[in-house]
Design a protein around this motif. Structure first.
Motif, mmCIF file in Angstrom:
data_model
loop_
_atom_site.group_PDB
_atom_site.id
_atom_site.type_symbol
_atom_site.label_atom_id
_atom_site.label_comp_id
_atom_site.label_asym_id
_atom_site.label_seq_id
_atom_site.Cartn_x
_atom_site.Cartn_y
_atom_site.Cartn_z
ATOM 1 N N TYR A 226 23.292 -2.363 -16.741
ATOM 2 C CA TYR A 226 23.070 -1.561 -16.123
ATOM 3 C C TYR A 226 22.988 -1.069 -14.649
ATOM 4 C CZ TYR A 226 22.676 2.648 -19.329
ATOM 5 O OH TYR A 226 23.319 3.521 -20.489
ATOM 6 N N ASP A 227 23.582 -0.645 -13.813
ATOM 7 C CA ASP A 227 23.760 -0.988 -12.094
ATOM 8 C C ASP A 227 21.916 -0.777 -11.734
ATOM 9 O OD1 ASP A 227 25.538 0.013 -9.362
ATOM 10 O OD2 ASP A 227 23.270 -0.108 -9.396
ATOM 11 N N PRO A 228 21.412 -1.560 -11.193
ATOM 12 C CA PRO A 228 19.595 -1.300 -10.425
ATOM 13 C C PRO A 228 19.686 -0.098 -10.681
ATOM 14 C CG PRO A 228 21.197 -2.776 -9.351
ATOM 15 C CD PRO A 228 21.835 -2.362 -10.505
ATOM 16 N N ALA A 229 20.690 1.133 -9.522
ATOM 17 C CA ALA A 229 20.330 1.563 -9.527
ATOM 18 C C ALA A 229 20.475 2.897 -9.634
ATOM 19 C CB ALA A 229 21.603 2.476 -7.829
ATOM 20 N N VAL A 230 20.791 2.870 -11.115
ATOM 21 C CA VAL A 230 21.312 3.823 -12.229
ATOM 22 C C VAL A 230 20.049 4.098 -12.882
ATOM 23 C CG1 VAL A 230 22.086 4.786 -14.648
ATOM 24 C CG2 VAL A 230 23.648 4.375 -13.264
ATOM 25 N N ILE A 231 19.403 5.187 -13.109
ATOM 26 C CA ILE A 231 17.845 5.630 -13.305
ATOM 27 C C ILE A 231 18.308 7.445 -15.257
ATOM 28 C CG2 ILE A 231 16.851 5.862 -11.573
ATOM 29 C CD1 ILE A 231 17.039 9.155 -11.279
ATOM 30 N N LEU A 232 19.419 7.699 -15.017
ATOM 31 C CA LEU A 232 19.579 8.475 -15.842
ATOM 32 C C LEU A 232 20.706 8.285 -16.653
ATOM 33 C CD1 LEU A 232 18.551 11.149 -17.961
ATOM 34 C CD2 LEU A 232 19.875 12.045 -16.443
ATOM 35 N N ASP A 233 21.242 8.470 -18.042
ATOM 36 C CA ASP A 233 22.204 8.200 -18.536
ATOM 37 C C ASP A 233 22.070 8.902 -19.423
ATOM 38 O OD1 ASP A 233 24.881 7.865 -19.689
ATOM 39 O OD2 ASP A 233 24.811 4.972 -20.652
ATOM 40 N N LEU A 234 22.779 9.838 -19.796
ATOM 41 C CA LEU A 234 22.918 11.316 -20.259
ATOM 42 C C LEU A 234 24.109 11.614 -20.603
ATOM 43 C CD1 LEU A 234 20.518 13.526 -21.003
ATOM 44 C CD2 LEU A 234 21.664 14.947 -19.520
ATOM 45 N N ASP A 235 24.028 12.194 -22.059
ATOM 46 C CA ASP A 235 25.293 12.478 -22.504
ATOM 47 C C ASP A 235 25.151 13.880 -23.524
ATOM 48 O OD1 ASP A 235 27.771 13.130 -25.079
ATOM 49 O OD2 ASP A 235 27.642 10.594 -25.922
ATOM 50 N N TYR A 236 26.144 15.107 -23.054
ATOM 51 C CA TYR A 236 26.328 16.499 -23.252
ATOM 52 C C TYR A 236 27.136 16.997 -23.422
ATOM 53 C CZ TYR A 236 26.038 18.085 -18.404
ATOM 54 O OH TYR A 236 26.977 18.430 -17.777
ATOM 55 N N TRP A 237 26.866 17.668 -23.891
ATOM 56 C CA TRP A 237 28.400 18.967 -24.577
ATOM 57 C C TRP A 237 27.864 20.814 -23.439
ATOM 58 C CZ3 TRP A 237 32.620 18.391 -26.948
ATOM 59 C CH2 TRP A 237 33.109 17.116 -28.242
ATOM 60 N N ALA A 238 28.866 20.577 -22.865
ATOM 61 C CA ALA A 238 28.379 21.708 -21.774
ATOM 62 C C ALA A 238 29.969 22.689 -22.405
ATOM 63 C CB ALA A 238 28.164 21.349 -20.248
ATOM 64 N N LEU A 239 29.284 24.651 -22.426
ATOM 65 C CA LEU A 239 30.814 25.069 -22.527
ATOM 66 C C LEU A 239 30.791 25.465 -21.416
ATOM 67 C CD1 LEU A 239 29.316 27.244 -25.331
ATOM 68 C CD2 LEU A 239 30.042 25.069 -25.442
ATOM 69 N N LEU A 240 32.192 26.256 -20.385
ATOM 70 C CA LEU A 240 32.920 26.452 -19.393
ATOM 71 C C LEU A 240 33.679 27.564 -20.445
ATOM 72 C CD1 LEU A 240 32.961 22.987 -19.535
ATOM 73 C CD2 LEU A 240 33.990 23.654 -16.677
ATOM 74 N N PRO A 241 34.020 28.700 -19.304
ATOM 75 C CA PRO A 241 34.916 29.564 -20.081
ATOM 76 C C PRO A 241 36.274 28.986 -20.194
ATOM 77 C CG PRO A 241 34.322 30.069 -17.513
ATOM 78 C CD PRO A 241 33.405 29.185 -18.391
ATOM 79 N N ARG A 242 37.115 30.142 -21.098
ATOM 80 C CA ARG A 242 38.615 29.037 -20.451
ATOM 81 C C ARG A 242 39.531 29.893 -20.130
ATOM 82 N NH1 ARG A 242 39.389 27.752 -26.908
ATOM 83 N NH2 ARG A 242 41.365 27.638 -26.612
#
Lengths: 349, 349, 349
Positions: free
Chosen positions: C333-349
């Protein structure tokens, strides 16, 4: 022109006088959330409407110390703005459950006055009472403070030192706790298996954890309680004082220690009375607060089989873990001790 | 790809354009508790449902400045993200009482544009309006800010400087204050005996106390208001700026000064209008804010005998007590002055 | 005597064991206000009752991450008090909308145990479930942590490493989002015109702004969630550790990054699932958090035309703007990175 108040000086108090304090305050779930954020309290009864309903409350009551701080805060601008020291508390009883939406106001009766031999200061004793708008009492306590005189040569009223009980009679406890349904009290969910009967006088409990305090935190707390004591907020003035720093409201220490005490006293859900208390030394931002408790006494409540009362000594220290229960070094307090509080808590039986 | 906004530059604004701002916001007793914790406000009407009901409100209304900050916060990402300076306010009127549970949103009309002679910046004048979802107005004010141009050579719209009133006409005040029952107004509980008639133009009041500000406090406040101005939050970027530090939201200073003004103006319970205001100098964390007020004018409200209006100058300083009412040194502001606010407050008669 | 808990060590866990956690917690508009003050979140659905009602909710739901933090906080004193590292999350699904007034509690099932070769520590896998008092599920997630052994020589249970999905199946998303009325979704008021269909896999979005974190802020947040992990609060103990400072709760970083992501993902109003997450490096007070997102995938929800799901990678850095989307330097990881999160978000269509 004198529309602002410099606060009362010792010679301004009259024995028997009753002082009505500003500002009335409706307490809400907003205050509850802030109290949790400031102290991290985890007692189930105050944290969960569902838990509270299960054992017989209509909803989660306010934390008793939140009620104390709101009632206390109002007294500061009339009683202790020119105080040199907060000397003690006694005969503090919680008399009625308080729920979000309730409004609280406070009056204080001057029950004692004693000039010090220096003639520069005197001790003022007040009995303060928090009430709901219908006049019913919520909380009552005696506090005494050392207050500056405006003018050393001013004549002082005759000395009168009130007689105070060394401890609240356990027979008078419980007014602010409805009869609870012990069968519905879920010890697993509450986080501790230990009931009233599991504690014995002499038992000492280290509460293990420590909590470091920041300036922003104690200022937010003390303003939330509408406590106007200058020493807590005004670094410009404090920088010129002997101490050089903002003093943290003593009640902030009490609430931190009480929250830490959850680890060991998880079912001691209700503070029913405070027998006495001493702020042994000041706390400053950056310090870490630890705490331990000793069971001093145990009492049943007349006619009640649902809850019992433990008399507890709650000691808080700064920058000093409490595994060995620090209290005294010879006749003096251990230099790390900042709070020595004596109170009655109720636990389910 | 441009799903993020860099904010508008001067040449992006069009005279007469109406901008709808995100995000609508339901204000709650949670916001009220935070407002108390952040500023320590003690006006009885906003603090107690019981007090408010007694004089004719259905419950305690929100503090007017909390309403102002929530309405204002929404405008930042569209109006002032690339602003160099917040130059002034005018014609600010509170038009409707706001209670916990109400939802607020904001629109702004561009009412003036004037490029600066440098061609690097221009002044944008907007009239912003806060509304409830039914479209009824809650608050209206004019603000003007100096905004960077993206491109110096971009053609600017023709200059148009709106004519603004130097003060809000007192005949238009009072929409956001129901008729109150003066007989039920409890001056003892409110904390001050002084009514409308007790203040005279020319009177100056030192508010005595000081309040030191912490980074966490102003950041919590400004996020609570969903104000996204980068200068308040981003120390990494600020460290590279001339100032080197996070700037505190000007509204934070206004609320601190207003809260301090309780000591001397305890019954000035409603901010009905802001005639003008200037953030004379920036405030930084660690500074202590003091304040004083001058009564500029007094006005009766047409057809109302319950309340009267005081026009007040509210001056805030940093690290400088206000016993001698500091304002100017020669033609310039005293170097300690940070705020010069001109507003109308209502008091019971 | 052991009324306090030192926390569980690796050898105290049993495969298949279900742990009930204290303390149940009623979430309120007070918590919502604090969440806004702590993170500055601006998603319209969670901010405005009127907006939420317009699209089909009975009122504004709680921010999903506030629900996550409250459910998570309860697990700490039973699961991770003696943890060395929080290793990962998987299979996190939001299963029911949560509104102010709801009460949440949490249980955890031990689904995996694996001693490390050093025999000093082991990895504990738990599936934690947040529920309302009626037993209905609100949130479910798997977390694995490295936990110290009390005694190196203690026999460890046989290794069992659970099989975890690398991503939540989009066909199972949406339980915590009612069918929304897309026609009533006001994109202007929400602050972004971009719908589900406007995002494409591979697209990277810099969220532009930065947020500096203060000790008081993360302590307030973490206590609000009744998370008792000692490393967040106890500077006295941390000063003696290798790191020397208080560690900030990883969830604080997630919420900051999610709030920053509003600028670019303003209509991604609901976190439906977290596929995985890694706290790459610690965050400390004084650091400034930046964030960027990448669209990893897009999915329709079976039978639903109102909303669609984006699979997003959310990367947070400290003291490093994200215009160039920093992630890796070679294999690390780049030394500045602190979080790597993988998520699903819902959006209106």
């Amino acid at each position: 022109m004198a529309k602002t108040t410099p606060g009362r000086f010792f010679e301004d108090f009259r024995l028997g006088e009753v002082i009505r304090h500003a500002t009335p305050r409706t307490v809400t779930t907003g205050d509850v959330a802030l109290y949790t954020a400031l102290y991290g309290s985890r007692f189930a009864v105050q944290s969960s409407d569902a838990f509270a309903r299960g054992i017989g409350y209509p909803s989660a009551p306010l934390d008793d110390l939140l009620v104390f701080h709101v009632v206390f805060g109002k007294t500061v601008s009339d009683i202790s703005l020119n105080a040199v020291a907060n000397l003690g508390y006694a005969e503090c009883r919680f008399l009625q459950v308080v729920y979000p939406g309730d409004t609280l106001d406070t009056t204080s009766e001057v029950i004692g006055l004693k000039e010090n031999s220096s003639r520069k200061t005197g001790v003022v004793y007040v009995r303060s009472t928090g009430r709901k708008p219908d006049g019913s009492k919520v909380l009552e306590y005696v506090r005494w403070v050392m207050v500056n005189k405006r003018d050393e040569s001013a004549p002082a009223p005759g000395d009168h030192v009130p007689t105070l009980q060394s401890a609240v009679d356990p027979a008078t406890l419980g007014s602010a706790c409805p009869t609870i349904n012990g069968n519905a009290y879920d010890y697993g969910l509450a986080g501790s298996p230990d009931q009233f009967g599991d504690y014995a006088p002499g038992e000492k409990i280290d509460h293990v954890d420590g909590m470091t305090v920041e300036e922003a935190e104690h200022q937010l707390a003390t303003r939330l309680f509408q406590n106007t004591a200058r020493v807590h907020f005004n670094q410009f003035a404090q920088a010129k004082s002997k101490i050089g720093r903002r003093l943290i409201y003593g009640g902030h220490v009490i609430s931190l220690a009480r929250s830490l005490s959850f680890n060991g006293l998880g079912n001691a859900f209700h503070v029913a009375a405070i027998n006495g208390g001493r702020h042994v030394a000041p706390l400053f931002a950056g310090d870490t607060v630890f705490a331990w408790s000793e069971v001093i006494d145990r009492a049943e409540l007349p006619g009640r089989t649902d809850v019992g009362a433990l008399r507890l000594r709650l000691v808080a220290t700064k920058d000093r873990p409490c595994a060995d229960h620090p209290l005294r070094t010879g006749k003096d307090y251990d230099p790390a001790v900042i709070l020595d509080l004596d109170y009655w808590a109720l636990l389910p039986r």
